[in-house]
Write a protein that holds these residues in place. Structure first.
Motif, short mmCIF file in Angstrom:
data_model
loop_
_atom_site.label_atom_id
_atom_site.label_comp_id
_atom_site.label_asym_id
_atom_site.label_seq_id
_atom_site.Cartn_x
_atom_site.Cartn_y
_atom_site.Cartn_z
N ALA A 1 59.20 49.38 34.75
CA ALA A 1 59.93 48.25 35.20
C ALA A 1 59.29 47.52 36.40
CB ALA A 1 61.47 48.84 35.70
N ALA A 2 58.84 48.19 37.43
CA ALA A 2 58.00 47.61 38.38
C ALA A 2 56.84 46.65 37.81
CB ALA A 2 57.63 48.49 39.26
N ALA A 3 56.23 47.08 36.71
CA ALA A 3 54.94 46.45 36.08
C ALA A 3 55.33 45.25 35.62
CB ALA A 3 54.34 47.34 35.21
N LYS A 4 56.61 45.23 34.88
CA LYS A 4 56.95 43.94 34.36
C LYS A 4 57.15 42.66 35.29
CE LYS A 4 59.30 45.89 30.48
NZ LYS A 4 60.58 45.89 29.49
N LYS A 5 57.57 43.13 36.58
CA LYS A 5 57.55 41.89 37.60
C LYS A 5 56.07 41.44 37.93
CE LYS A 5 61.04 44.37 40.13
NZ LYS A 5 61.23 45.11 41.42
N PHE A 6 55.07 42.10 37.48
CA PHE A 6 53.77 41.50 38.04
C PHE A 6 52.97 40.99 36.59
CE2 PHE A 6 54.65 44.65 41.03
CZ PHE A 6 54.07 44.13 42.36
N GLU A 7 53.67 41.05 35.51
CA GLU A 7 53.02 40.52 34.32
C GLU A 7 52.90 38.82 34.53
OE1 GLU A 7 54.86 42.06 30.81
OE2 GLU A 7 53.98 43.91 30.99
N GLY A 8 51.84 38.31 34.15
CA GLY A 8 51.94 36.95 34.22
C GLY A 8 51.66 36.46 35.22
N VAL A 9 51.35 37.08 36.49
CA VAL A 9 51.08 36.60 38.05
C VAL A 9 49.79 36.43 37.94
CG1 VAL A 9 51.33 37.33 40.32
CG2 VAL A 9 53.13 37.99 38.86
N SER A 10 49.35 35.25 38.84
CA SER A 10 47.95 35.01 38.88
C SER A 10 47.93 34.57 40.42
CB SER A 10 47.23 33.91 37.61
OG SER A 10 47.71 32.53 38.10
N LEU A 11 46.81 34.79 41.07
CA LEU A 11 46.64 34.47 42.55
C LEU A 11 45.45 33.68 42.75
CD1 LEU A 11 46.96 38.24 43.69
CD2 LEU A 11 48.68 36.61 43.61
N THR A 12 45.62 33.00 43.80
CA THR A 12 44.57 32.32 44.24
C THR A 12 44.19 32.63 45.79
OG1 THR A 12 44.94 30.14 42.83
CG2 THR A 12 43.52 29.88 44.77
N HIS B 1 51.39 54.03 37.38
CA HIS B 1 51.79 55.59 36.52
C HIS B 1 50.44 55.73 35.78
CE1 HIS B 1 53.32 58.38 33.81
NE2 HIS B 1 54.08 58.75 34.91
N ARG B 2 50.36 56.96 35.56
CA ARG B 2 49.10 57.25 35.04
C ARG B 2 48.93 56.50 33.47
NH1 ARG B 2 49.62 63.60 33.63
NH2 ARG B 2 50.66 63.61 35.64
N GLU B 3 50.04 56.17 32.91
CA GLU B 3 50.11 55.39 31.56
C GLU B 3 50.54 53.90 31.67
OE1 GLU B 3 52.89 57.93 29.23
OE2 GLU B 3 51.41 59.61 29.52
N VAL B 4 50.77 53.47 33.22
CA VAL B 4 51.18 52.19 33.12
C VAL B 4 50.44 51.37 34.06
CG1 VAL B 4 53.11 50.64 33.94
CG2 VAL B 4 53.67 53.05 32.74
N THR B 5 49.59 50.45 33.52
CA THR B 5 48.73 49.55 34.54
C THR B 5 49.11 48.19 34.11
OG1 THR B 5 46.82 49.64 32.95
CG2 THR B 5 46.91 51.39 34.79
N VAL B 6 48.63 47.40 35.07
CA VAL B 6 49.05 45.75 34.85
C VAL B 6 47.65 45.01 35.38
CG1 VAL B 6 50.15 43.58 35.49
CG2 VAL B 6 51.20 45.97 34.96
N ALA B 7 47.14 44.21 34.48
CA ALA B 7 45.75 43.52 35.08
C ALA B 7 46.39 42.09 35.65
CB ALA B 7 45.13 42.98 33.82
N ILE B 8 45.88 41.94 37.15
CA ILE B 8 46.34 40.76 37.68
C ILE B 8 45.27 39.95 38.08
CG2 ILE B 8 47.16 40.05 39.95
CD1 ILE B 8 48.41 43.07 40.11
N PRO B 9 45.10 38.75 37.29
CA PRO B 9 44.06 37.74 37.62
C PRO B 9 44.05 37.14 38.61
CG PRO B 9 45.37 36.89 35.71
CD PRO B 9 45.97 38.37 36.22
N PHE B 10 42.93 36.78 39.30
CA PHE B 10 42.81 35.99 40.44
C PHE B 10 41.43 35.24 40.81
CE2 PHE B 10 40.95 40.08 41.83
CZ PHE B 10 39.93 39.68 42.75
N GLU B 11 41.95 34.21 41.38
CA GLU B 11 40.60 33.26 41.54
C GLU B 11 40.47 33.20 43.22
OE1 GLU B 11 38.91 28.89 40.67
OE2 GLU B 11 41.01 29.27 40.57
N VAL B 12 38.98 33.21 43.51
CA VAL B 12 38.60 33.18 44.90
C VAL B 12 37.99 31.84 45.18
CG1 VAL B 12 37.06 34.24 46.88
CG2 VAL B 12 37.95 35.71 45.06
N VAL B 13 38.65 31.21 46.15
CA VAL B 13 38.23 29.58 46.33
C VAL B 13 37.80 29.56 47.77
CG1 VAL B 13 39.49 28.72 44.42
CG2 VAL B 13 40.52 29.11 46.60
N ASN B 14 37.09 28.50 48.08
CA ASN B 14 36.94 28.19 49.39
C ASN B 14 38.00 27.78 50.34
OD1 ASN B 14 35.47 27.28 51.61
ND2 ASN B 14 34.21 25.83 50.78
N GLU B 15 37.95 28.07 51.40
CA GLU B 15 39.39 27.79 52.64
C GLU B 15 39.72 26.21 52.29
OE1 GLU B 15 38.93 30.32 56.26
OE2 GLU B 15 37.87 28.58 56.32
#
Length: 180
Positions: free
Chosen positions: A67-78, A132-146
């Motif tokens: 349930a916690a992992a579902k909150k993080f699905e589809g999230v991408s960061l800058t 959890h040992r069986e529950v992981t989520v990939a979080i894509p992110f982009e590093v940009v200049n300030e």
């Protein structure tokens, strides 16, 4: 040496796993630190009995992690960082910076749950949040200049004139070979 882990050990295994490790590692580190016990027949039987009794608790923990992992699905960061002349950033981006960026989006997570190697250049990367040992989520992110650009602005320099090279006469460069 067969052991039963009593706590999660990063890079080795999870709590209540029965593993075989090298004798020195088990005897000198895992056992004295209280991270493991010897896997005797009695200890394995006791572990199996405990796992049967805790099966429904384990299922609930896994469901909560999902349930916690579902909150993080589809999230991408800058993530903005100070950048040197090239694409290298000052310092590095690690789990704490990812957790802080997620907190800005209203998603709280302990930085210890995020697995990533230090990012030291601009670009697109991926962090892995392990709930959890069986529950992981990939979080894509982009590093940009300030300033928000993906690549730093390069200063334009006037082309430098090539230094003048004086050519020596060819006769002076190569001494005459003596004939024998």
């Amino acid at each position: 040496m067969k052991i039963i882990l009593k706590k999660d050990v990063h890079g080795l295994g999870y709590k209540d796993e029965v593993l075989t490790v090298k004798d020195g590692y088990g005897r000198n580190y895992l056992l004295p630190q209280g991270l493991a016990v010897l896997a005797t027949e009695k200890a394995i039987k006791q572990l199996n009995e405990e796992l049967k009794q805790r099966a429904h608790k384990i299922a609930k923990i896994k469901a909560d992690a999902e349930a916690a992992a579902k909150k993080f699905e589809g999230v991408s960061l800058t993530i903005k960082a100070k950048v040197s002349e090239g694409k290298n950033i000052y310092g590095s981006i690690g789990p704490k910076e990812i957790a802080a960026a997620l907190a800005e989006k209203g998603l709280e997570i302990d930085s210890k749950l995020i697995n990533i190697k230090g990012v030291k250049a601009l670009g697109n990367y991926e962090a892995v949040a392990q709930f959890h040992r069986e529950v992981t989520v990939a979080i894509p992110f982009e590093v940009v200049n300030e300033d928000g650009t993906a690549a730093p602005a390069k200063k334009e320099e006037a082309p430098k004139a090539a230094p003048a090279v004086e050519e020596a006469p060819a006769a002076e460069e190569a001494p005459a070979a003596d004939a024998e």
